[in-house]
Design an enzyme around this catalytic site. Structure first.
Site, PDB file in Angstrom:
ATOM      1  N   TYR A  32       0.817  -1.202   0.000  1.00 49.79           N
ATOM      2  CA  TYR A  32       0.000   0.000   0.000  1.00 49.79           C
ATOM      3  C   TYR A  32       0.859   1.264   0.000  1.00 49.79           C
ATOM      4  CZ  TYR A  32       0.935  -0.389   5.077  1.00 49.79           C
ATOM      5  OH  TYR A  32       1.531  -0.500   6.309  1.00 49.79           O
ATOM      6  N   SER A  61       6.416   2.035  10.372  1.00 50.29           N
ATOM      7  CA  SER A  61       6.681   0.947   9.433  1.00 50.29           C
ATOM      8  C   SER A  61       5.424   0.127   9.189  1.00 50.29           C
ATOM      9  CB  SER A  61       7.782   0.024   9.974  1.00 50.29           C
ATOM     10  OG  SER A  61       7.302  -0.736  11.072  1.00 50.29           O
ATOM     11  N   LYS A  62       5.409  -0.530   8.030  1.00 54.11           N
ATOM     12  CA  LYS A  62       4.270  -1.382   7.692  1.00 54.11           C
ATOM     13  C   LYS A  62       4.157  -2.556   8.662  1.00 54.11           C
ATOM     14  CE  LYS A  62       4.367  -0.259   2.753  1.00 54.11           C
ATOM     15  NZ  LYS A  62       4.486  -0.779   1.371  1.00 54.11           N
ATOM     16  N   ARG A  63       5.285  -3.010   9.160  1.00 50.38           N
ATOM     17  CA  ARG A  63       5.282  -4.183  10.042  1.00 50.38           C
ATOM     18  C   ARG A  63       4.734  -3.864  11.423  1.00 50.38           C
ATOM     19  NH1 ARG A  63       8.817  -6.306  13.685  1.00 50.38           N
ATOM     20  NH2 ARG A  63      10.327  -4.656  13.285  1.00 50.38           N
TER      21      ARG A  63
END
Length: 476
Positions: A18, A252-254
């Site tokens: 995304y 962050s995405k994580r």
């Protein structure tokens, strides 16, 4: 790259998921600078990570930018004179440039295998030292069988000296060449790594100013070496501060769901609010907190981009969203509000009734998602809260409910003013305060004790729905 004339800036994301909030801010800062200075904003997709880059991720980036209102003058679905705008379609240019660097002695083929490099790295790790490629193949003469072996092309750094540049945000920056290493420019198939692809494309696309995150500062040093080797004039650089999550870790995405731009759309945040919130993560204009898109364009410059990290503040985002929600025109909220209703299994059509509901709920809601939850009873018969029923739908309240039901059924008009008059007359006739009549009706119509003003509520529900729910309450 010439810096005279109107500036050319770009946003060059890798489509591996995304649109990240950090990427959106990078795009926004570049877009604002281009718009303020009557320049060109270009979108380039760096899709050369064949394992992770997907068409769905490209679509997610385009949709996220468009939802935020960040348009591009050149790029995918727009076109332009400097295409193609996907790196995967520019391999021939990378091959030509890489072979030129090798031919001129500024790069070389490296035949070291991954296993050999991993073994050397392990030795350095045991000594507690970071591994840096030693230049094993730098002066290697090719044997006849080697052209058929797998290889990469590495940059051949100059011997000694330093690389310097002036950053529009961070000021003067330098690094000694001995602290760098001969990094890989491209693989044998000429698919470029980041530093090489950036230089080739930014020159070909006549980019005059590169704005990106501070994590890319170290990439600038080998890129400047490449600019010199190729005889290209480098662009100016501006490196933006990091964005940290609420836990003060890099967003962050994580770790952080809020890193997803479109999550905020699903959560009922308006694009204007998210844009305002994002622009303040690293840039300021005095003490202004609420800044319109037009003001951003008028005021934005790199002089007021800071060097300290911005911290995600969910409370401020919701506060900003409530401001924009209250100020919005109901007709501009119809489409996203209908989308929120659909996610809840409810349906609505654009029109005056829907705009009336939006007007009634705007002052009471922080997000469109909250507004949709608060408005369920306008679109489906609600369950009645047991505690509210016990307090307001008992036998003592039956006369008031029956009387207002009769008054509403007999009313020749069903607009808010006529309904308000009916409530006042009923309360006077019964010798009750208006609240003693309104609150039982509110529970009957909404299932709970909170709603817009009672006359607006009844008018927006309509005569048939209001009478049917009052009948249900009378038989409760």
């Amino acid at each position: 790259m010439t810096t005279s004339g109107s500036p050319r800036l770009r946003f060059a994301p890798s489509p591996t998921g995304y649109l990240h909030i950090g990427g959106a801010r990078t795009a926004l800062f570049n877009w604002l600078y281009a718009r303020r200075h009557h320049g060109t904003f270009l979108l380039r997709i760096e899709d050369t990570d064949r394992e992770r880059s997907t068409a769905a991720s490209v679509r997610a980036i385009l949709d996220g930018l468009r939802w935020l209102g960040i348009d591009w003058d050149e790029g995918p679905e727009v076109g332009g004179d400097h295409g193609p705008y996907l790196q995967s379609e520019r391999i021939a240019l990378y091959r030509e440039t890489a072979e030129r660097l090798v031919r001129e002695g500024h790069a070389y083929r490296c035949f070291c295998t991954k296993e050999e490099l991993d073994a050397r790295r392990a030795v350095f790790e045991k000594m507690g030292r970071p591994y840096k490629y030693e230049g094993t193949c730098r002066s290697r003469r090719l044997s006849q069988d080697e052209p058929d072996r797998p290889f990469v092309i590495r940059l051949k750094l100059p011997q000694g000296g330093a690389v310097r540049f002036h950053d529009l945000v961070c000021g003067a920056i330098r690094k000694d060449v001995e602290d760098l290493y001969d990094e890989v420019l491209c693989r044998a198939d000429y698919v470029p790594l980041y530093d090489f692809g950036c230089v080739v494309d930014d020159h070909a696309m006549e980019i005059s100013l590169v704005g990106r995150g501070q994590e890319h500062i170290n990439s600038t040093f080998p890129q400047l070496v490449l600019y010199e080797y190729l005889g290209y004039e480098p662009p100016r650089f501006a490196h933006f501060p990091l964005i940290l999550g609420p836990d003060r870790e890099k967003l962050s995405k994580r770790l952080h769901p809020e890193a997803d731009v479109m999550l905020h759309r699903r959560n009922g945040i308006l694009p204007e609010a998210l844009l305002n919130f994002v622009v303040r993560l690293g840039w300021s204009h005095g003490n202004d907190e609420v800044i319109s898109r037009e003001e951003m364009i008028e005021w934005f410059d790199f002089d007021h981009v800071g060097t300290t990290s911005g911290v995600w503040n969910p409370e401020k985002l919701v506060w900003l969203n409530q401001h924009y929600l209250k100020a919005a025109r109901p007709e501009d909220l119809e489409a996203p509000f209908i989308g929120q209703l659909r996610e809840r299994g409810l349906s609505a059509e654009p029109g005056e009734r829907l705009r009336g509901i939006l007007r009634a709920q705007q002052e009471r809601s922080h997000t469109l998602a909250e507004m949709a939850e608060l408005s369920r009873y306008f679109f489906a018969e609600p369950a009645i809260d047991e505690k509210a029923a016990a307090k307001f739908l008992g036998e003592a309240n039956r006369p008031a409910l029956a009387a207002i039901r009769e008054a509403l059924a007999a009313s020749s008009s069903f607009d808010a003013s006529a309904i308000e008059a009916a409530f006042k007359k009923t309360a006077e006739t019964l010798g009750l305060g208006l609240g003693k009549v309104a609150q039982p009706v509110r529970v009957a119509l909404t299932g709970g004790t909170v709603s817009p003003p009672i006359h607006d509520l009844v008018a927006l529900l309509g005569r048939d729905a209001a009478l049917a729910r009052l009948d249900r309450a009378l038989g409760y």
